[in-house]
Design a protein around this motif. Structure first.
Motif, mmCIF file in Angstrom:
data_model
loop_
_atom_site.group_PDB
_atom_site.id
_atom_site.type_symbol
_atom_site.label_atom_id
_atom_site.label_comp_id
_atom_site.label_asym_id
_atom_site.label_seq_id
_atom_site.Cartn_x
_atom_site.Cartn_y
_atom_site.Cartn_z
ATOM 1 N N GLU A 184 42.311 2.585 14.244
ATOM 2 C CA GLU A 184 42.115 3.925 15.137
ATOM 3 C C GLU A 184 41.321 5.490 13.723
ATOM 4 O OE1 GLU A 184 41.214 6.260 17.925
ATOM 5 O OE2 GLU A 184 41.360 4.262 17.887
ATOM 6 N N ALA A 185 42.398 5.167 12.536
ATOM 7 C CA ALA A 185 42.149 5.703 11.438
ATOM 8 C C ALA A 185 40.512 5.500 10.844
ATOM 9 C CB ALA A 185 43.039 5.927 10.382
ATOM 10 N N ILE A 186 39.731 4.680 10.624
ATOM 11 C CA ILE A 186 38.739 4.118 10.298
ATOM 12 C C ILE A 186 38.166 3.717 11.111
ATOM 13 C CG2 ILE A 186 37.169 1.653 9.342
ATOM 14 C CD1 ILE A 186 40.403 0.178 8.344
ATOM 15 N N GLN A 187 38.207 3.835 12.856
ATOM 16 C CA GLN A 187 36.546 4.755 13.346
ATOM 17 C C GLN A 187 36.518 6.213 13.337
ATOM 18 O OE1 GLN A 187 38.247 2.819 17.553
ATOM 19 N NE2 GLN A 187 38.504 0.933 16.147
ATOM 20 N N CYS A 188 38.462 7.020 13.825
ATOM 21 C CA CYS A 188 37.949 8.501 13.511
ATOM 22 C C CYS A 188 37.565 8.622 12.236
ATOM 23 C CB CYS A 188 39.262 8.910 13.753
ATOM 24 S SG CYS A 188 40.195 8.565 15.318
ATOM 25 N N LEU B 95 25.413 2.156 8.994
ATOM 26 C CA LEU B 95 26.228 2.417 8.019
ATOM 27 C C LEU B 95 27.664 2.581 8.202
ATOM 28 C CD1 LEU B 95 23.097 4.622 5.824
ATOM 29 C CD2 LEU B 95 22.979 2.114 5.451
ATOM 30 N N CYS B 96 28.059 3.964 8.511
ATOM 31 C CA CYS B 96 29.568 3.359 8.732
ATOM 32 C C CYS B 96 29.617 2.182 9.065
ATOM 33 C CB CYS B 96 29.591 4.658 9.829
ATOM 34 S SG CYS B 96 29.572 6.550 8.942
ATOM 35 N N SER B 97 29.032 1.478 10.415
ATOM 36 C CA SER B 97 29.900 0.577 10.976
ATOM 37 C C SER B 97 29.372 -0.619 10.079
ATOM 38 C CB SER B 97 29.094 0.364 11.724
ATOM 39 O OG SER B 97 29.603 -1.219 12.423
ATOM 40 N N ARG B 98 29.032 -0.463 8.870
ATOM 41 C CA ARG B 98 29.126 -1.556 8.305
ATOM 42 C C ARG B 98 30.209 -1.097 6.756
ATOM 43 N NH1 ARG B 98 28.395 -6.583 7.721
ATOM 44 N NH2 ARG B 98 27.590 -7.147 5.569
ATOM 45 N N SER B 99 29.935 -0.594 6.938
ATOM 46 C CA SER B 99 31.154 0.329 5.907
ATOM 47 C C SER B 99 32.670 -0.058 5.578
ATOM 48 C CB SER B 99 30.875 1.730 5.641
ATOM 49 O OG SER B 99 30.026 2.044 4.613
ATOM 50 N N SER B 100 32.777 0.217 7.881
ATOM 51 C CA SER B 100 33.931 -0.109 7.940
ATOM 52 C C SER B 100 34.247 -1.452 8.324
ATOM 53 C CB SER B 100 34.045 0.688 9.177
ATOM 54 O OG SER B 100 33.938 1.735 9.455
ATOM 55 N N LEU B 101 33.602 -2.202 8.290
ATOM 56 C CA LEU B 101 33.891 -4.153 7.974
ATOM 57 C C LEU B 101 34.079 -3.839 6.273
ATOM 58 C CD1 LEU B 101 33.937 -6.606 8.547
ATOM 59 C CD2 LEU B 101 31.398 -6.672 8.695
ATOM 60 N N ILE B 102 33.240 -3.400 5.315
ATOM 61 C CA ILE B 102 33.799 -3.828 4.118
ATOM 62 C C ILE B 102 34.819 -3.290 3.565
ATOM 63 C CG2 ILE B 102 33.102 -3.429 1.793
ATOM 64 C CD1 ILE B 102 29.920 -2.615 3.544
ATOM 65 N N LEU B 103 35.662 -1.663 3.915
ATOM 66 C CA LEU B 103 36.942 -1.353 3.905
ATOM 67 C C LEU B 103 37.403 -2.012 4.248
ATOM 68 C CD1 LEU B 103 38.092 0.973 2.317
ATOM 69 C CD2 LEU B 103 37.791 2.143 4.730
ATOM 70 N N ALA B 104 37.874 -2.888 5.589
ATOM 71 C CA ALA B 104 38.507 -3.805 6.191
ATOM 72 C C ALA B 104 38.214 -5.365 5.398
ATOM 73 C CB ALA B 104 38.380 -4.275 7.584
ATOM 74 N N VAL B 105 37.645 -5.268 4.947
ATOM 75 C CA VAL B 105 37.573 -6.680 4.333
ATOM 76 C C VAL B 105 38.493 -7.162 2.996
ATOM 77 C CG1 VAL B 105 36.041 -8.559 2.790
ATOM 78 C CG2 VAL B 105 35.742 -8.247 5.513
ATOM 79 N N TYR B 106 37.667 -5.622 2.032
ATOM 80 C CA TYR B 106 38.208 -5.538 0.367
ATOM 81 C C TYR B 106 38.537 -4.660 0.613
ATOM 82 C CZ TYR B 106 35.041 -8.618 0.217
ATOM 83 O OH TYR B 106 33.305 -10.291 0.186
ATOM 84 N N GLY B 107 39.102 -3.966 1.834
ATOM 85 C CA GLY B 107 40.265 -2.871 1.064
ATOM 86 C C GLY B 107 41.739 -2.718 1.104
ATOM 87 N N ASN B 108 42.666 -2.341 0.606
ATOM 88 C CA ASN B 108 43.455 -2.506 0.252
ATOM 89 C C ASN B 108 45.127 -2.122 1.448
ATOM 90 O OD1 ASN B 108 43.280 -3.577 -2.751
ATOM 91 N ND2 ASN B 108 43.863 -1.548 -3.264
ATOM 92 N N ALA B 109 45.695 -3.270 2.355
ATOM 93 C CA ALA B 109 46.428 -2.860 3.158
ATOM 94 C C ALA B 109 46.911 -1.388 2.953
ATOM 95 C CB ALA B 109 47.372 -4.148 3.306
ATOM 96 N N GLY B 110 46.558 -0.964 4.078
ATOM 97 C CA GLY B 110 47.279 0.631 4.458
ATOM 98 C C GLY B 110 46.903 1.511 3.493
ATOM 99 N N ASN B 111 45.686 1.218 2.558
ATOM 100 C CA ASN B 111 44.947 2.241 2.197
ATOM 101 C C ASN B 111 43.036 2.277 2.583
ATOM 102 O OD1 ASN B 111 43.529 4.406 0.210
ATOM 103 N ND2 ASN B 111 43.270 2.138 -1.363
ATOM 104 N N LEU B 112 43.243 3.455 3.485
ATOM 105 C CA LEU B 112 42.103 3.566 3.983
ATOM 106 C C LEU B 112 40.356 4.351 3.523
ATOM 107 C CD1 LEU B 112 42.659 4.891 7.316
ATOM 108 C CD2 LEU B 112 42.403 2.527 6.595
ATOM 109 N N GLY B 113 40.612 4.249 2.065
ATOM 110 C CA GLY B 113 39.525 4.793 1.336
ATOM 111 C C GLY B 113 39.000 6.335 1.633
#
Length: 251
Positions: A148-152, A176-194
């Motif tokens: 939810e936070a990533i979507q917000c 671009l934001c949709s693509r970034s959300s996937l990139i963050l979900a794939v390569y972001g650290n768990a619990g860190n939304l960036g």
């Protein structure tokens, strides 16, 4: 951009992609719930990049036909959340390092360029709208709702572009934001939304002051920080236990 068009852009952001279409009818609504369940599992890291998604296993998990699952997978592929490969089936998309860099470079160019015109036209109603989105993001973060936070966060950035008044660029920012959300979900650290929601509050303060240049500079640093938070590396493909991943799904 009119209030109606801003709302339209935000609805697209809420779905996670400008290409997503609203569901109508009982069957379509069921497909929508399945789409949301799978996309959330990807964003929340319960489905890892490269994970294979077998049609028969998904059909059993969600209690629908393989034809119904195929429709959902096609929509997820349009939104670039999964990749469909002939002869191999579906797997969670794994954006490359080059793709990630290109997406964030595009965001810096487009979103940074929109700050000056936005600072000139942003009114009290727009400020209120942006504050509400930032507040929703904060609530989601405090509740530990990562998806939810990533979507917000994506909706906040999309709203900035929409309020700047350029409909074409606003639609591009949603993508671009949709693509970034996937990139963050794939390569972001768990619990860190960036994406730090306090950054959003500081950016909004600069826009309220009418300082478009400072807002553009801050946006660049903000996006730099998100990109820097990514940990991109190769991981072996996996076959997840779909019954376990979607154990809490209610048909």
């Amino acid at each position: 951009m009119t209030a109606r068009r801003v709302a339209s852009v935000l609805r697209a952001a809420d779905k996670g992609s400008a290409t997503s279409s609203p569901a109508t009818g009982a069957g379509a609504q069921r497909h929508e719930r399945i789409y949301q369940a799978i996309s959330s599992a990807i964003i929340e890291h319960r489905l890892q990049p490269g994970a294979r998604l077998r049609e028969d296993a998904l059909a059993e998990v969600f209690g629908v036909s393989r034809t119904g699952i195929r429709k959902v997978l096609q929509r997820l592929a349009m939104d670039q959340l999964i990749t469909l490969t002939p002869g191999k089936g579906a797997s969670v998309t794994r954006p490359s390092a080059e793709e990630a860099r290109e997406v964030f470079e595009a965001r810096r160019l487009v979103e940074g360029g929109l700050m000056q015109p936005l600072a000139q036209v942003l009114d009290a109603k727009g400020v209120e709208q942006l504050r509400a989105l930032a507040a929703q993001e904060q609530v989601a973060l405090e509740a530990g709702e990562q998806s939810e936070a990533i979507q917000c966060s994506a909706k906040f950035h999309s709203a900035l572009a929409a309020l700047a008044g350029n409909e074409t660029l606003a639609t591009f920012v949603v993508q671009l934001c949709s693509r970034s959300s996937l990139i963050l979900a794939v390569y972001g650290n768990a619990g860190n939304l960036g994406c730090d929601c306090t950054d959003h509050q500081q950016l909004l303060a600069l826009l309220e002051q009418g300082d478009g240049k400072a807002a553009a500079d801050f946006m660049a640093k903000h996006l730099d920080a998100i990109e820097a938070s990514l940990s991109i590396g190769d991981e072996p493909q996996a076959v997840p236990d779909l019954q376990d991943v979607f154990a809490g799904y209610r048909r």
